[in-house]
Design a protein around this motif. Sequence first.
Motif, PDB file in Angstrom:
ATOM      1  N   UNK A   3      50.053 -38.906 -25.973  1.00 40.25           N
ATOM      2  CA  UNK A   3      49.129 -38.556 -27.054  1.00 40.25           C
ATOM      3  C   UNK A   3      49.043 -39.758 -27.984  1.00 40.25           C
ATOM      4  N   UNK A   4      47.820 -40.193 -28.247  1.00 35.02           N
ATOM      5  CA  UNK A   4      47.566 -41.290 -29.177  1.00 35.02           C
ATOM      6  C   UNK A   4      46.800 -40.720 -30.356  1.00 35.02           C
ATOM      7  N   UNK A   5      47.336 -40.930 -31.549  1.00 36.00           N
ATOM      8  CA  UNK A   5      46.647 -40.505 -32.767  1.00 36.00           C
ATOM      9  C   UNK A   5      46.266 -41.779 -33.511  1.00 36.00           C
ATOM     10  N   UNK A   6      44.967 -41.994 -33.674  1.00 37.00           N
ATOM     11  CA  UNK A   6      44.473 -43.212 -34.303  1.00 37.00           C
ATOM     12  C   UNK A   6      43.764 -42.837 -35.602  1.00 37.00           C
ATOM     13  N   UNK A   7      44.234 -43.440 -36.689  1.00 38.17           N
ATOM     14  CA  UNK A   7      43.660 -43.213 -38.014  1.00 38.17           C
ATOM     15  C   UNK A   7      43.454 -44.576 -38.660  1.00 38.17           C
ATOM     16  N   UNK A   8      42.173 -44.958 -38.794  1.00 40.96           N
ATOM     17  CA  UNK A   8      41.813 -46.303 -39.250  1.00 40.96           C
ATOM     18  C   UNK A   8      42.411 -47.293 -38.245  1.00 40.96           C
ATOM     19  N   UNK A   9      43.355 -48.141 -38.652  1.00 41.59           N
ATOM     20  CA  UNK A   9      43.986 -49.062 -37.694  1.00 41.59           C
ATOM     21  C   UNK A   9      45.434 -48.662 -37.410  1.00 41.59           C
ATOM     22  N   UNK A  10      45.853 -47.510 -37.929  1.00 44.36           N
ATOM     23  CA  UNK A  10      47.209 -47.010 -37.673  1.00 44.36           C
ATOM     24  C   UNK A  10      47.200 -46.206 -36.379  1.00 44.36           C
ATOM     25  N   UNK A  11      48.269 -46.349 -35.587  1.00 44.56           N
ATOM     26  CA  UNK A  11      48.343 -45.622 -34.320  1.00 44.56           C
ATOM     27  C   UNK A  11      49.747 -45.054 -34.127  1.00 44.56           C
ATOM     28  N   UNK A  12      49.792 -43.817 -33.671  1.00 46.53           N
ATOM     29  CA  UNK A  12      51.029 -43.163 -33.250  1.00 46.53           C
ATOM     30  C   UNK A  12      50.846 -42.814 -31.788  1.00 46.53           C
ATOM     31  N   UNK A  58      34.939 -45.384 -32.921  1.00 47.00           N
ATOM     32  CA  UNK A  58      34.884 -44.484 -31.764  1.00 47.00           C
ATOM     33  C   UNK A  58      36.257 -43.932 -31.408  1.00 47.00           C
ATOM     34  N   UNK A  59      37.319 -44.698 -31.692  1.00 45.09           N
ATOM     35  CA  UNK A  59      38.672 -44.302 -31.295  1.00 45.09           C
ATOM     36  C   UNK A  59      39.375 -43.391 -32.299  1.00 45.09           C
ATOM     37  N   UNK A  60      38.784 -43.157 -33.445  1.00 45.69           N
ATOM     38  CA  UNK A  60      39.433 -42.336 -34.466  1.00 45.69           C
ATOM     39  C   UNK A  60      39.695 -40.924 -33.939  1.00 45.69           C
ATOM     40  N   UNK A  61      40.908 -40.432 -34.190  1.00 45.48           N
ATOM     41  CA  UNK A  61      41.244 -39.074 -33.774  1.00 45.48           C
ATOM     42  C   UNK A  61      42.403 -39.050 -32.799  1.00 45.48           C
ATOM     43  N   UNK A  62      42.489 -37.973 -32.051  1.00 50.90           N
ATOM     44  CA  UNK A  62      43.596 -37.749 -31.111  1.00 50.90           C
ATOM     45  C   UNK A  62      43.096 -37.877 -29.683  1.00 50.90           C
ATOM     46  N   UNK A  63      43.822 -38.644 -28.896  1.00 51.67           N
ATOM     47  CA  UNK A  63      43.517 -38.852 -27.483  1.00 51.67           C
ATOM     48  C   UNK A  63      44.726 -38.396 -26.672  1.00 51.67           C
ATOM     49  N   UNK A  64      44.501 -37.628 -25.632  1.00 57.37           N
ATOM     50  CA  UNK A  64      45.578 -37.135 -24.772  1.00 57.37           C
ATOM     51  C   UNK A  64      45.247 -37.536 -23.348  1.00 57.37           C
ATOM     52  N   UNK A  65      46.250 -38.074 -22.649  1.00 59.26           N
ATOM     53  CA  UNK A  65      46.012 -38.494 -21.279  1.00 59.26           C
ATOM     54  C   UNK A  65      47.293 -38.584 -20.481  1.00 59.26           C
ATOM     55  N   UNK A  66      47.143 -39.031 -19.258  1.00 60.97           N
ATOM     56  CA  UNK A  66      48.264 -39.167 -18.341  1.00 60.97           C
ATOM     57  C   UNK A  66      48.438 -40.631 -17.984  1.00 60.97           C
ATOM     58  N   UNK A  67      49.669 -41.068 -17.994  1.00 59.96           N
ATOM     59  CA  UNK A  67      49.987 -42.446 -17.639  1.00 59.96           C
ATOM     60  C   UNK A  67      49.735 -42.667 -16.153  1.00 59.96           C
ATOM     61  N   UNK A  68      49.109 -43.780 -15.837  1.00 59.24           N
ATOM     62  CA  UNK A  68      48.881 -44.139 -14.448  1.00 59.24           C
ATOM     63  C   UNK A  68      50.091 -44.949 -13.986  1.00 59.24           C
ATOM     64  N   UNK A  69      50.679 -44.575 -12.875  1.00 58.69           N
ATOM     65  CA  UNK A  69      51.877 -45.254 -12.393  1.00 58.69           C
ATOM     66  C   UNK A  69      53.115 -44.628 -12.978  1.00 58.69           C
ATOM     67  N   UNK A  70      54.241 -45.297 -12.837  1.00 57.41           N
ATOM     68  CA  UNK A  70      55.534 -44.784 -13.309  1.00 57.41           C
ATOM     69  C   UNK A  70      55.677 -43.314 -12.952  1.00 57.41           C
ATOM     70  N   UNK A  71      55.964 -42.472 -13.932  1.00 56.28           N
ATOM     71  CA  UNK A  71      56.171 -41.058 -13.634  1.00 56.28           C
ATOM     72  C   UNK A  71      54.960 -40.200 -13.961  1.00 56.28           C
ATOM     73  N   UNK A  72      53.872 -40.812 -14.395  1.00 57.97           N
ATOM     74  CA  UNK A  72      52.661 -40.060 -14.701  1.00 57.97           C
ATOM     75  C   UNK A  72      52.806 -39.137 -15.897  1.00 57.97           C
TER      76      UNK A  72
END
Length: 119
Positions: free
Chosen positions: A57-66, A39-53
């Motif tokens: 971008x999370x890029x998940x390919x198999x078990x590799x993550x950037x 389900x997590x495969x692909x690109x996810x974009x979001x905003x950090x909660x807390x800190x500076x917001x």
Amino acid sequence: MIGKHYSGIAICLVAIMVVSVGGCKSKSEPPVEVSDIDKLQGTWVGTEIGNNGGHWTFIISETEIDAKGPDPEAYSGTLKLNAEVEPKEADFVIEKCAFEGYVGKIALTIYKIEGDKFT
């Protein structure tokens, strides 16, 4: 002539029914279970909660993550999920990072997937 016309229509209708029925799934087949890592495969974009917001971008390919956040925050490594516990757990082994002290460390996290939302 009319008989041939009707038989041609009957053959067409039978052919359409066969094509239509052939694509249907049996009601007795259980739904295909998709794993969380799938389900997590692909690109996810979001905003950090807390800190500076900042945006991430999370890029998940198999078990590799950037993971790329506000400069200079960028991490890459491997992801191992444990969906058998509640809340679900994810271990992120950091292999590359601008902050040398984090390389080789494991970021222990919890996660949830709700539809198309990954938290």
